[in-house]
Design a protein around this motif. Structure first.
Motif, PDB file in Angstrom:
ATOM      1  N   VAL A 142       4.662  31.476  49.041  1.00 41.97           N
ATOM      2  CA  VAL A 142       4.302  32.598  49.919  1.00 41.97           C
ATOM      3  C   VAL A 142       5.255  32.709  51.099  1.00 41.97           C
ATOM      4  CG1 VAL A 142       2.506  33.525  51.419  1.00 41.97           C
ATOM      5  CG2 VAL A 142       1.895  32.485  49.222  1.00 41.97           C
ATOM      6  N   PHE A 188       1.491  27.927  49.713  1.00 41.75           N
ATOM      7  CA  PHE A 188       1.906  28.620  50.933  1.00 41.75           C
ATOM      8  C   PHE A 188       3.333  28.266  51.320  1.00 41.75           C
ATOM      9  CE2 PHE A 188       2.415  28.131  55.565  1.00 41.75           C
ATOM     10  CZ  PHE A 188       2.327  29.451  55.949  1.00 41.75           C
ATOM     11  N   MET A 235       0.953  39.555  52.597  1.00 44.04           N
ATOM     12  CA  MET A 235       0.666  38.468  51.652  1.00 44.04           C
ATOM     13  C   MET A 235      -0.355  38.884  50.602  1.00 44.04           C
ATOM     14  SD  MET A 235       0.588  35.131  54.168  1.00 44.04           S
ATOM     15  CE  MET A 235       2.044  34.640  55.098  1.00 44.04           C
ATOM     16  N   TYR A 291      -2.420  33.649  55.321  1.00 44.01           N
ATOM     17  CA  TYR A 291      -2.564  33.160  53.945  1.00 44.01           C
ATOM     18  C   TYR A 291      -4.022  32.851  53.633  1.00 44.01           C
ATOM     19  CZ  TYR A 291      -2.382  30.155  49.873  1.00 44.01           C
ATOM     20  OH  TYR A 291      -2.610  29.604  48.633  1.00 44.01           O
TER      21      TYR A 291
END
Length: 388
Positions: A297, A293, A271, A198
């Motif tokens: 994500v 995150f 990602m 990330y």
């Protein structure tokens, strides 16, 4: 227009048909070896040596050796000394097709033929293994005549191979050791790589491009080349802190180090393809990077996480080298691959154990793969298409 439409429909039909054929061929190529291992693991050990698994459902021809009764059991008939017996001894009776008295020519004589062995000595072997050895003078010695023969045996399947492997001493402990090594060594790299991926995909900081290039470069470093330096470094750290070097923590760290480059590369590629609008909307709403995150994500990245979990689990589960180096080879430290390797012995000639062991080791990975396979292709391919 109608003709163009017809051609388009035809191409679409044949295109779909071709894809199905290609998938069927690939599935067959991958399934046949697994089927062969399964069939071989259930075959009799003598039949494994003489024929392939594709002949397992038909009679197999084996060349073996037997010994007739000793001279002490000879009898005199019509002026000749005769020894009668059976080349199979106390074993199961099969159909003999040829025989011989030399290992170089085990099928020199046809079954039922009276073979001249020289000096008036004759030998006759029948289909049922019955043999008659005759001589004009008395036989001498303590051992009977050795006879080589070719016989056909019906297909025989048995579970003795699995009993040998599954119920051998220490196999349960080694199975637990493998799970103890594999599960954390799969979870830890995923946890670390997800945060790193990330950061490299959506956060801007100095040296980011250099870090990405370094990770890509680490993908081509062979494990064997980095093993000794890593072991020396780990032993030095363990000695400095006065802790044992052969621990589960050591092998977890080793597998984490070897798996992180690929994990970060795979997760970052995925990602980076997520829609930018999602991140910008979350930031406008006041969400931090950690919240983005964790809540956006990570849930969207589950397919690629499952894909890497399959890879990492297979690598660690089937590993022997790293386990022997970082965990040891003691009876309470051996993983499943190490224990099965010990069962084979130094020569590795026990084919029935080899095939059974191979099938035993793939059972758990197959369960993991089929549990996560619906995410496998989606996770690998999703990173190749950028979001709008």
């Amino acid at each position: 227009m109608a003709q163009a439409s017809g051609n388009s429909a035809g191409k679409s039909f044949f295109g779909r048909f071709g894809v199905h054929i290609a998938v069927l061929i690939l599935v067959t190529i991958w399934t046949i070896p697994t089927l062969g291992i399964l069939v071989s693991s259930l075959r009799d050990k003598d039949q494994i040596i003489v024929s392939g698994w594709w002949n397992s459902f038909s009679s197999s021809t084996q060349t073996e050796a037997g010994r007739l009764p000793p001279p002490s059991e000879q009898v005199e008939k019509d002026g000749r000394f005769v020894i009668e017996g059976n080349v199979f001894g106390d074993g199961p009776v099969r159909q003999v097709s040829a025989f011989g008295v030399r290992s170089a020519a085990p099928t020199q004589y046809a079954v039922g033929e009276v073979a001249d062995l020289g000096d008036g000595v004759t030998l006759q072997v029948n289909e049922d293994g019955g043999a008659i050895l005759s001589s004009p003078i008395a036989f001498e010695g303590a051992r009977g005549q050795r006879v080589y023969y070719a016989s056909s045996a019906p297909p025989r399947f048995t579970t003795e191979n699995y009993e040998t492997v599954l119920f051998s001493e220490g196999i349960g402990r080694s199975f637990i050791n493998s799970l103890t090594v594999t599960v954390p060594a799969t979870i830890i790299p995923i946890m670390i790589a997800a945060f790193a991926a990330y950061a490299l995909a959506w956060m801007r900081f100095p040296g980011r491009a250099l870090i990405i290039a370094t990770i890509i470069g680490l993908l081509v470093v062979p494990l064997q080349m980095a093993l000794i330096p890593l072991l020396q470094l780990y032993n030095g750290v363990a000695l400095f802190f006065g802790v044992p070097s052969k621990t589960y923590l050591g092998i977890w760290l080793a597998h984490t180090g070897f798996g992180l480059p690929f994990a970060i590369y795979l997760l970052r590629s995925y990602m980076a393809g997520l829609p930018r609008e999602l991140m910008e909307s979350a930031r406008i709403d006041g969400a931090s990077d950690f919240e983005i995150f964790l809540k956006i994500v990570l849930p969207l990245s589950f397919p690629v996480l499952a894909s890497f979990a399959i890879f990492q689990f297979l690598w660690v589960w089937n590993d022997l080298l790293v386990a022997m180096v970082f965990l040891g080879s003691g009876s309470d430290q051996l993983v499943l691959t190490g224990k099965l390797n010990a069962l084979l012995g130094s020569r590795g000639g026990d084919w029935e154990i080899l095939t059974t062991s191979a099938f035993v080791t793939i059972i758990v990975p197959l369960i993991v793969f089929f549990s996560l396979q619906r995410y496998f292709v989606r996770g690998l391919l999703a990173g190749s298409v950028k979001g709008g």
